[in-house]
Design a protein around this motif. Sequence first.
Motif, PDB file in Angstrom:
ATOM      1  N   ARG A   1      56.076  46.698  43.769  1.00  0.00           N
ATOM      2  CA  ARG A   1      55.940  45.605  42.796  1.00  0.00           C
ATOM      3  C   ARG A   1      55.801  44.269  43.510  1.00  0.00           C
ATOM      4  O   ARG A   1      54.976  43.430  43.122  1.00  0.00           O
ATOM      5  N   THR A   2      56.587  44.064  44.559  1.00  0.00           N
ATOM      6  CA  THR A   2      56.508  42.811  45.325  1.00  0.00           C
ATOM      7  C   THR A   2      55.115  42.625  45.912  1.00  0.00           C
ATOM      8  O   THR A   2      54.518  41.542  45.818  1.00  0.00           O
ATOM      9  N   LEU A   3      54.578  43.689  46.527  1.00  0.00           N
ATOM     10  CA  LEU A   3      53.248  43.611  47.134  1.00  0.00           C
ATOM     11  C   LEU A   3      52.168  43.430  46.066  1.00  0.00           C
ATOM     12  O   LEU A   3      51.190  42.694  46.263  1.00  0.00           O
TER      13      LEU A   3
ATOM     14  N   ARG B   1      48.034  39.991  43.820  1.00  0.00           N
ATOM     15  CA  ARG B   1      47.390  39.443  42.624  1.00  0.00           C
ATOM     16  C   ARG B   1      47.313  37.926  42.745  1.00  0.00           C
ATOM     17  O   ARG B   1      46.335  37.311  42.299  1.00  0.00           O
ATOM     18  N   GLY B   2      48.346  37.323  43.320  1.00  0.00           N
ATOM     19  CA  GLY B   2      48.340  35.873  43.529  1.00  0.00           C
ATOM     20  C   GLY B   2      47.261  35.429  44.503  1.00  0.00           C
ATOM     21  O   GLY B   2      46.894  34.251  44.527  1.00  0.00           O
ATOM     22  N   LYS B   3      46.752  36.333  45.306  1.00  0.00           N
ATOM     23  CA  LYS B   3      45.680  36.030  46.262  1.00  0.00           C
ATOM     24  C   LYS B   3      44.325  36.521  45.752  1.00  0.00           C
ATOM     25  O   LYS B   3      43.374  36.664  46.523  1.00  0.00           O
ATOM     26  N   ASN B   4      44.254  36.777  44.433  1.00  0.00           N
ATOM     27  CA  ASN B   4      43.006  37.174  43.773  1.00  0.00           C
ATOM     28  C   ASN B   4      42.472  38.528  44.223  1.00  0.00           C
ATOM     29  O   ASN B   4      41.262  38.751  44.261  1.00  0.00           O
ATOM     30  N   TYR B   5      43.376  39.442  44.563  1.00  0.00           N
ATOM     31  CA  TYR B   5      42.971  40.827  44.833  1.00  0.00           C
ATOM     32  C   TYR B   5      43.052  41.609  43.525  1.00  0.00           C
ATOM     33  O   TYR B   5      43.885  41.309  42.652  1.00  0.00           O
ATOM     34  N   GLU B   6      42.218  42.621  43.385  1.00  0.00           N
ATOM     35  CA  GLU B   6      42.352  43.592  42.308  1.00  0.00           C
ATOM     36  C   GLU B   6      43.269  44.693  42.837  1.00  0.00           C
ATOM     37  O   GLU B   6      42.943  45.369  43.816  1.00  0.00           O
ATOM     38  N   VAL B   7      44.445  44.873  42.209  1.00  0.00           N
ATOM     39  CA  VAL B   7      45.494  45.717  42.775  1.00  0.00           C
ATOM     40  C   VAL B   7      45.776  46.922  41.880  1.00  0.00           C
ATOM     41  O   VAL B   7      45.871  46.809  40.663  1.00  0.00           O
TER      42      VAL B   7
END
Length: 458
Positions: free
Chosen positions: A15-17, A22-28
């Motif tokens: 969850r932390t990762l 997501r805050g760095k605009n990755y699709e997770v």
Amino acid sequence: MKRIMIVDDDASLARTLELYFRGKNYEVTTYRTGHEAFEGWRREEPDLVLLDVQLPDMDGPEVLENAKREALEGEVVMITAFHDTEATLKAIRLGAADYLYKPIDLDALDLLLEKILIQKAERERLARVSHVVSKSYKPNQIIGRSKAMLEVIKAIAQVAQTPASVLLEGETGTGKEMVAQAIHQESAPDEPFVAINCAAIVENLLESELFGHERGAFTGAAQRKIGKLEIAAKGTVFLDEIGEFPLELQAKLLRVLQEREFQRVGGLKTLPMQARIIAATNRDLEVMVRESTFREDLYFRLKVFVIRIPPLRERVEDVVPLTEYFVHLLNEEMGKRVSRIPKAHLEALKSYDWPGNVRELQNVLRRGMILSKGEILELNENWLEKKEQPRKAQSEAAPNPDEQEVLQSLEEVERAHIMKVLKHTRGNYGEACKILGISRPTLRRKISEYNLLVESSD
């Protein structure tokens, strides 16, 4: 948007990762088990995969192995709470880009992923300007499209139809043994091919290695030994580095070639010699004959049919097909899937002088294959030193007056060096011959030729 897949059964860390990326605009996407991750990997085609080593149903390296088997894309970073060296090494062998230990340092993870993505982008760029490796090569194939190598291939076909002895001439690393094997395959593929490196076997064992020996023939001969000539039967005996064959044994080898028969050391029974002899040398045997370090009659017996294998610098046209051939072989040997070679790498390979010839090319490519993780061959062009200035240009360059020196003729240098060695050995001809690398008859001739006043102490 970059896609990242997080595979870890630690819900808190996952969850932390997830929130961090997501805050760095990755699709997770996140998964807790190996089976779920593998199915998700198939669907999503992620750019990055953070893969835990320990999972509830299977370990991370097993997930990675399944993904590589199906050629799934994505740069993989292994994460683990344990310093499991074996699992880490297995993951790297399977193609993982790197690994991190828990607890995860997010700054270190950021730097690592940035480096991996830059490398991935560079590989994709190289793939667009790369040469596709041919898949049409076979093991032990003679590779060459140059005129010089086509002549070698033609010579192989001609001599293979006869039982004639063959002498292969060429620098170290040009592929003389492969040519010998090609002749053997064309002439007697179902018979043994027996190779002997004449420089690698000490003189007192070479005779036994070649002819065999009977029990009790010498101290330590506890039982009969079959020699290479006998083992070869109707096949081929390849004598590599024949220039190193001891002068004392050359007469025996000559007799074998003349009479087509031999005896084991200490034996009375005469055995037929049915094999073809192929000899190879990187030395000038004609010069050795003049220096009395190689028998003239043996030289003429060996050179019934001579094939000269050109150095790689004389057949630049063959660098690309040779590179393709070795990449093809190394893919099978190392379990790699390299299929493209950047054109810039090919140009660097073609412009190099290759002092170590084909063997050096193979070693450079092996080193690159070890570093290659995907379809693109990764070479460091700094491994290839630039060609030296042509000798003619060097000799025509104006000398620096401050660096001028008195130059002696080759004869003067040789005379002075022989005298120096004889003084060092106090006239011991045996010791002098070892240092100079010449035979006793050659030393005596040089002493007479240069009118050296030296009294022998042996």
